[in-house]
Write a protein that holds these residues in place. Structure first.
Motif: not given
Length: 625
Positions: A501-513
């Protein structure tokens, strides 16, 4: 027609009838009214004669008839002789006297009348008096006393007291009658003065028909218009070599008298420049505009307002190093305490700043000044100095307090090389109106933060950012499928499909300023890409990343894009055509200025996550289970 050669009538009645005609004498006196000159003429008329009668009763009846004939005053007396009439109008009956007699045959009588004529003054008024008295005071004011009096006599339907009152009231008040040289008048209106009426005293003499007024005025020297008077009272100045702060107490009393309402007196009192007067009198040139304390006392009975104020030159209320306090002067300042906690392992210093807002004025004014300082989020400049600004927000002010302590303890080099982050870790505000206290607390640190230090595009943007991310990889696994045996019940065979099966890559990014010099994201809604399809393969991941700058129009985009590109370079096979962006979402919280983005990619096996030998499931041939 009477046969007498001389006929005397009173009120057009021949009051003497058949009695002998009395002897008539007239005495005239000129009325001198002092500065008014010849006022009129006073006449005294005397009628002397005898009444006759046959007996006591007849003579008594004749006497009663004579008295009844002169029972009314202010009637005309007419004397007709040889065809000529002499009329004496409006005679007042002063007296009717009879001599002592047994009333047998004769009785002597005397009738006294009076009248006024030839008036050049006010008819009905006698003895007019008017007097002005001036007295100069030490407080640049003068007092004026205006005294008026008159005696009246009856005219027509008005009695003497009414005539006297009307005359006195007609010349009361002030109409620039006298402008004494020793009182400084207006420089604009030919040295005119503008007295303010303070009190009026009225005296009435009903028996002698006299009436008088006494008007008391106060004059503000040099006034160019009629306004309530203002008198500066006691002024004390506390100037010593030991004291760092000089204080000046000043008092002013405004009187409106009977010419102004209390609202007008109040408006005039509040318009006075007590600060300027305090500087002139005390010669302390650097007094701050806003008083330390100010009280207002109102006396409605005397229509008087007294204002007391205290000024000082406390340098704590002077901003931008204005040594004279005449430009940027604040009504409040921050009284701060700073504590530092150094983590030697992480090499991070935490600064805790607690600042209490100190305001000027009395208790109510202090609270107002403190709230204005807090609400405006800037060190507000006094309204008199309109146009000057002091644009330093509160968190920056607290940070500056921390920087001062940082430099003193660790040195300027350390404070410069490892600066305190602009964004506080926490901020809190405590308000206690009963205790008249507002306290602002903030926590800062000097740990590394994106965009806080150094140079380049991120640093030039003037904000610090923190970021966290997660990368979840669902690896590509060889596909095995169980299937029941066709020959033996209860047995299963696992088939290798020879596919993954295909590889899954999940990226979660949080930036606070917390930005300082940029415009917040407000104009454009976040863009969400549609899930990728077969046609989406024509857009490479590199294109997707580069186009994010077009879709995200806030200042966090460069930071988020840079981090996202680095993450994709590690975990996503960007250059491969089979790598597909399955989903993407983003969210921007304008209140907290926090930005989050999540992406999910599918691709051929790219991240080596496990050994191929571990992908097979051992199967026992022994049965049954």
């Amino acid at each position: 027609m009477s046969a007498k050669p001389t006929v005397i009538k009173y009120d057009n009645v021949e009051v003497f009838g058949n009695q002998p005609t009395p002897f008539l004498t007239i005495s005239n006196d000129m009325i001198d009214a002092g500065r008014y000159g010849r006022w009129g003429q006073s006449s005294s008329i005397t009628l002397e004669g005898q009444l006759t009668g046959q007996d006591y009763n007849t003579l008594l009846n004749n006497a009663d008839s004579l008295v009844n004939g002169f029972s009314k005053s202010f009637k005309d007396l007419t004397v007709s002789e040889d065809g000529t009439d002499f009329t004496f109008s409006r005679c007042k009956v002063e007296s009717i006297n009879f001599s002592e007699s047994k009333l047998t045959k004769l009785v002597d009588y005397t009738i006294n009348l009076s009248r006024y004529s030839n008036f050049t003054g006010t008819f009905g008024v006698l003895d007019p008096q008017e007097k002005f008295s001036f007295s100069r005071q030490e407080d640049d004011t003068a007092t004026l006393t205006h005294e008026i009096s008159a005696r009246g006599f009856a005219t027509g339907t008005r009695d003497g007291l009414t005539n006297a009152r009307n005359y006195v009231n007609s010349i009361s008040g002030w109409n620039n009658q006298i402008a004494p040289k020793f009182i400084q008048g207006s420089s604009l209106y030919s040295n005119a003065v503008f007295p303010v009426l303070i009190s009026v005293t009225e005296n009435i003499g009903r028996t002698d028909q006299t009436y008088s007024l006494t008007e008391n005025y106060i004059i503000q020297e040099g006034a160019d218009s009629k306004v309530p008077t203002s008198v500066y009272g006691s002024i004390t100045s506390n100037e010593t070599l030991e004291d760092v702060v000089d204080t000046v107490d000043i008092e002013v009393t405004c009187r409106g008298g009977k010419d102004f309402t209390m609202d007008q007196v109040r408006s005039h009192a509040f318009s006075l420049d007590m600060h300027d007067e305090a500087i002139k009198i005390s010669e302390v040139k650097d007094l701050l505009i806003t008083p330390v304390a100010k009280t207002v006392d109102e006396d409605e009975a005397s229509n008087t307002i007294t204002i007391k104020a205290t000024y000082d030159n406390d340098a704590l209320f002077i901003v931008d190093n204005d040594e004279h306090g005449l430009n940027n002067v604040s009504n409040a300042y921050l009284d701060s305490t700073v504590s530092m906690d150094s983590d030697e392992i992480l090499d991070v210093i935490t600064f805790s700043v607690s600042s209490q807002i100190i305001g000027r004025g009395n208790s109510a004014q202090q609270w107002t000044n403190k709230e204005n300082f807090l609400a405006n989020n800037v060190a507000s400049v006094d309204s008199v100095q309109a146009g000057l600004t002091f644009s330093d927000d509160l968190t920056s002010a607290l940070r500056r307090e921390a920087e001062i302590a940082y430099s003193r303890v660790f040195g300027a080099t350390a404070a410069s090389n490892f600066p305190i982050n602009k964004k506080p870790s926490s901020v809190s505000i405590s308000k206690n109106e009963y205790a008249n206290e507002i306290t602002i607390s903030a926590t800062f640190n000097n740990k590394d933060t994106i965009g806080e230090g150094g140079s380049g595009s991120l640093a030039d943007m003037g904000f610090g950012a923190t970021a966290d991310y997660t990368v979840d990889v669902t690896p590509s696994i060889r596909q095995l499928r169980p299937n029941a045996s066709c020959t033996e019940d209860g047995h299963y065979i696992i088939y290798d499909l020879n596919a993954k099966n295909r590889e899954k890559v999940a990226i979660q990014l949080n930036v606070a300023t917390q930005g300082y010099n940029y415009t917040p994201f407000t104009s454009q809604s976040p863009h969400v890409s549609a899930p990728a399809t077969a046609d989406a393969r024509s857009e490479s991941v590199a294109d997707v990343l580069s186009n994010r700058n077009l879709r995200i129009t806030n200042a966090i985009a460069p930071v988020a894009n840079a981090i996202l590109e680095d993450l994709c370079a590690i975990w996503v096979n960007i250059g491969h055509i089979d790598t597909v962006l399955d989903s993407e979402s983003q969210d921007y919280n304008q209140t907290t200025r926090a930005y989050s983005v999540s992406q999910t990619y599918s691709q051929d096996s790219y991240n080596h996550t496990m050994d191929d030998s571990l992908q097979y499931i051992p199967v026992t041939t022994k049965g049954p289970f």
